[in-house]
Write a protein that holds these residues in place. Structure first.
Motif, PDB file in Angstrom:
ATOM      1  N   LEU A  42       0.839  -1.206   0.000  1.00  0.00           N
ATOM      2  CA  LEU A  42       0.000   0.000   0.000  1.00  0.00           C
ATOM      3  C   LEU A  42       0.871   1.250   0.000  1.00  0.00           C
ATOM      4  CD1 LEU A  42      -2.733   1.398   0.192  1.00  0.00           C
ATOM      5  CD2 LEU A  42      -2.665   1.062   2.680  1.00  0.00           C
ATOM      6  N   GLU A  43       1.954   1.203   0.777  1.00  0.00           N
ATOM      7  CA  GLU A  43       2.858   2.357   0.816  1.00  0.00           C
ATOM      8  C   GLU A  43       3.477   2.610  -0.560  1.00  0.00           C
ATOM      9  OE1 GLU A  43       7.141   3.586   2.861  1.00  0.00           O
ATOM     10  OE2 GLU A  43       5.969   1.904   3.666  1.00  0.00           O
ATOM     11  N   LEU A  44       3.881   1.517  -1.236  1.00  0.00           N
ATOM     12  CA  LEU A  44       4.455   1.667  -2.573  1.00  0.00           C
ATOM     13  C   LEU A  44       3.421   2.195  -3.560  1.00  0.00           C
ATOM     14  CD1 LEU A  44       6.622  -1.584  -2.850  1.00  0.00           C
ATOM     15  CD2 LEU A  44       7.440   0.766  -2.605  1.00  0.00           C
ATOM     16  N   ALA A  45       2.193   1.675  -3.447  1.00  0.00           N
ATOM     17  CA  ALA A  45       1.133   2.137  -4.353  1.00  0.00           C
ATOM     18  C   ALA A  45       0.851   3.616  -4.141  1.00  0.00           C
ATOM     19  CB  ALA A  45      -0.126   1.307  -4.136  1.00  0.00           C
ATOM     20  N   GLN A  46       0.848   4.055  -2.891  1.00  0.00           N
ATOM     21  CA  GLN A  46       0.602   5.477  -2.608  1.00  0.00           C
ATOM     22  C   GLN A  46       1.762   6.342  -3.101  1.00  0.00           C
ATOM     23  OE1 GLN A  46       0.031   5.075   1.618  1.00  0.00           O
ATOM     24  NE2 GLN A  46      -2.205   4.950   1.451  1.00  0.00           N
ATOM     25  N   THR A  47       2.994   5.836  -2.945  1.00  0.00           N
ATOM     26  CA  THR A  47       4.161   6.569  -3.454  1.00  0.00           C
ATOM     27  C   THR A  47       4.092   6.693  -4.969  1.00  0.00           C
ATOM     28  OG1 THR A  47       5.523   5.766  -1.624  1.00  0.00           O
ATOM     29  CG2 THR A  47       6.674   6.599  -3.563  1.00  0.00           C
ATOM     30  N   THR A  48       3.691   5.587  -5.616  1.00  0.00           N
ATOM     31  CA  THR A  48       3.552   5.611  -7.066  1.00  0.00           C
ATOM     32  C   THR A  48       2.488   6.609  -7.499  1.00  0.00           C
ATOM     33  OG1 THR A  48       4.190   3.276  -7.173  1.00  0.00           O
ATOM     34  CG2 THR A  48       3.077   4.203  -9.100  1.00  0.00           C
ATOM     35  N   LEU A  49       1.365   6.621  -6.758  1.00  0.00           N
ATOM     36  CA  LEU A  49       0.291   7.570  -7.079  1.00  0.00           C
ATOM     37  C   LEU A  49       0.788   9.011  -6.968  1.00  0.00           C
ATOM     38  CD1 LEU A  49      -2.666   8.232  -7.708  1.00  0.00           C
ATOM     39  CD2 LEU A  49      -3.165   7.970  -5.257  1.00  0.00           C
ATOM     40  N   THR A  50       1.608   9.267  -5.954  1.00  0.00           N
ATOM     41  CA  THR A  50       2.161  10.614  -5.794  1.00  0.00           C
ATOM     42  C   THR A  50       3.026  10.999  -6.992  1.00  0.00           C
ATOM     43  OG1 THR A  50       2.161  10.376  -3.386  1.00  0.00           O
ATOM     44  CG2 THR A  50       3.587  12.086  -4.323  1.00  0.00           C
TER      45      THR A  50
END
Length: 432
Positions: free
Chosen positions: A169-177
């Motif tokens: 989830l952290e990686l997905a949120q970083t990617t979204l950013t």
């Protein structure tokens, strides 16, 4: 971006060693109501085992069985009963035998003298049956320890999967950013933003599912000591700590002391006792009686005595002896069959553990470091417009997949190790 892999000390081996050594002592612990146990923040494997041995209902039946055998032993040790008898003759007849003027009354006391050590053989048979119950209790306890360990490993597995889902989830949120920045700068397609948002949503679903599975595994673990709800928050231990195992030959030698094989030895002793008891029937028992006879016609009394013994006892006992011998011989062949099955099962577990540990080593030392570095490079490249969103996403999924493979391989290795320890009834290594 750097991803850190935490490791903690493996607490499984000391716990298993302590529990295997104190397994029989734990049966004397009085059962308690599991749901009244104080809530704790952490639970070790040793604590889970102790609670299960103390409270699992399946272990409470063995003291009852021993009580039954103690009662049977008392009965088996009894001598033949004394019998009081009375016999009346020559009354209520006709003419000379009318009324009671010719009445003859005999009162006797009789019993049986057992020959051939029958009473000792009966007692010995019950004692050997008691030994079988003792071994059965050990087998059941070892089985429960295996169940607890396997379920404990599943809880550790779920805890690691939750951590991995959080990382995902952290990686997905970083990617979204990152995607947001590029879309805002008009250097990335609007469709990439939708895919990145969907990826975050999927990661949230995965995390929620892993948390639910963790709670389910904790409930199943708590059920093993009779609790409907887990009385702990976190299981302490590590999936990623392994030590060198003994050779397969050494493990197989240990496995031959397995309680399952010990039970065959105990059962053989029971069968031998049955053979000896059957052979005692070759010696006939002596029945004796003494008494007083009163003759009303003569107005006199006299002592009477008698003995009797059945004939052909040796021939009549032969069938029982042959049946008991056949049952004893059957145990030997069943033990050989069990030993072959144990060898195959132990070899599968030993090979599976070695393969799982080799996979973990390859993943941790080569694959994951490379993917971690690739993710960092791909993220930097994506920020500079050198890589597409799809390439960024692919590397991220590859890394998460590799980490998931490590978790599953470590879980498999520990499950195989649990099977080995259950088969050998010993910790995997002597000096862990």
């Amino acid at each position: 971006m750097k991803i850190h892999f935490d490791r903690t000390t493996n607490v499984r081996a000391p716990a298993i060693r302590a529990l295997l050594c104190s397994m029989l002592v734990a049966f004397s612990v009085s059962p308690v109501i599991a749901d009244n146990i104080q809530q704790t923040k952490t639970l070790s494997l040793n604590e889970a085992m102790q609670q299960t041995l103390a409270q699992h209902p399946a272990l409470q039946v063995f003291p009852i069985r021993q009580q039954q055998l103690e009662a049977q032993k008392k009965t088996a040790n009894l001598k033949p009963a004394y019998v009081v008898g009375a016999e009346i003759e020559n009354f209520a007849g006709t003419r000379e035998l009318s009324g009671i003027k010719s009445l003859e009354t005999t009162v006797t006391l009789s019993s049986v003298v057992e020959l051939g050590d029958k009473r000792l053989s009966r007692v010995e048979l019950v004692e050997q049956q008691s030994d079988v119950v003792r071994v059965d209790r050990k087998i059941k306890a070892l089985d429960l320890l295996g169940q607890v360990t396997r379920q404990f490993i599943k809880v550790l597995n779920s805890q690691e999967r939750v951590k991995l889902a959080e990382t995902g989830l952290e990686l997905a949120q970083t990617t979204l950013t990152e995607v947001n920045k590029r879309v805002g700068a008009a250097v990335a397609a609007e469709a990439d933003l939708g895919r990145a948002e969907a990826s975050v949503n999927q990661a949230e679903l995965i995390l929620a599912a892993e948390k639910r599975q963790l709670e389910a595994n904790k409930v199943v673990l708590a059920n093993l000591w009779g609790s409907y709800q887990p009385n702990f928050e976190t299981a302490t231990g590590s999936l990623f700590a392994f030590s060198e195992a003994m050779s397969f030959e050494a493990l197989f030698n240990q496995a031959q002391q397995n309680p399952q094989l010990e039970r065959f030895a105990a059962e053989t002793r029971v069968r031998d006792a049955q053979v000896r008891l059957a052979r005692t029937q070759q010696v006939a028992d002596l029945t004796w009686s003494v008494g007083i006879r009163r003759d009303e016609g003569l107005n006199d009394s006299a002592l009477v005595a008698g003995v009797s013994m059945p004939l052909f006892s040796r021939q009549r006992a032969q069938a029982d002896i042959e049946s008991a011998l056949a049952a004893r011989n059957e145990v030997s062949y069943r033990r050989q069959d069990m030993l072959l099955q144990l060898h195959a099962q132990l070899y599968r577990a030993y090979s599976g553990r070695e393969q799982a540990i080799a996979s973990i080593s390859k993943l941790q030392q080569q694959i994951i470091p490379k993917l971690t570095k690739s993710l960092e490079q791909t993220q930097t490249g994506y920020q500079r417009g050198l890589y597409s969103y799809l390439e960024f996403l692919t590397v991220r999924q590859d890394l998460l997949g590799a980490r998931r493979s490590v978790i599953e391989a470590a879980t498999a290795a520990l499950l195989y190790q649990t099977e080995i320890e259950q088969l050998t009834a010993e910790p995997l290594t002597a000096a862990e």
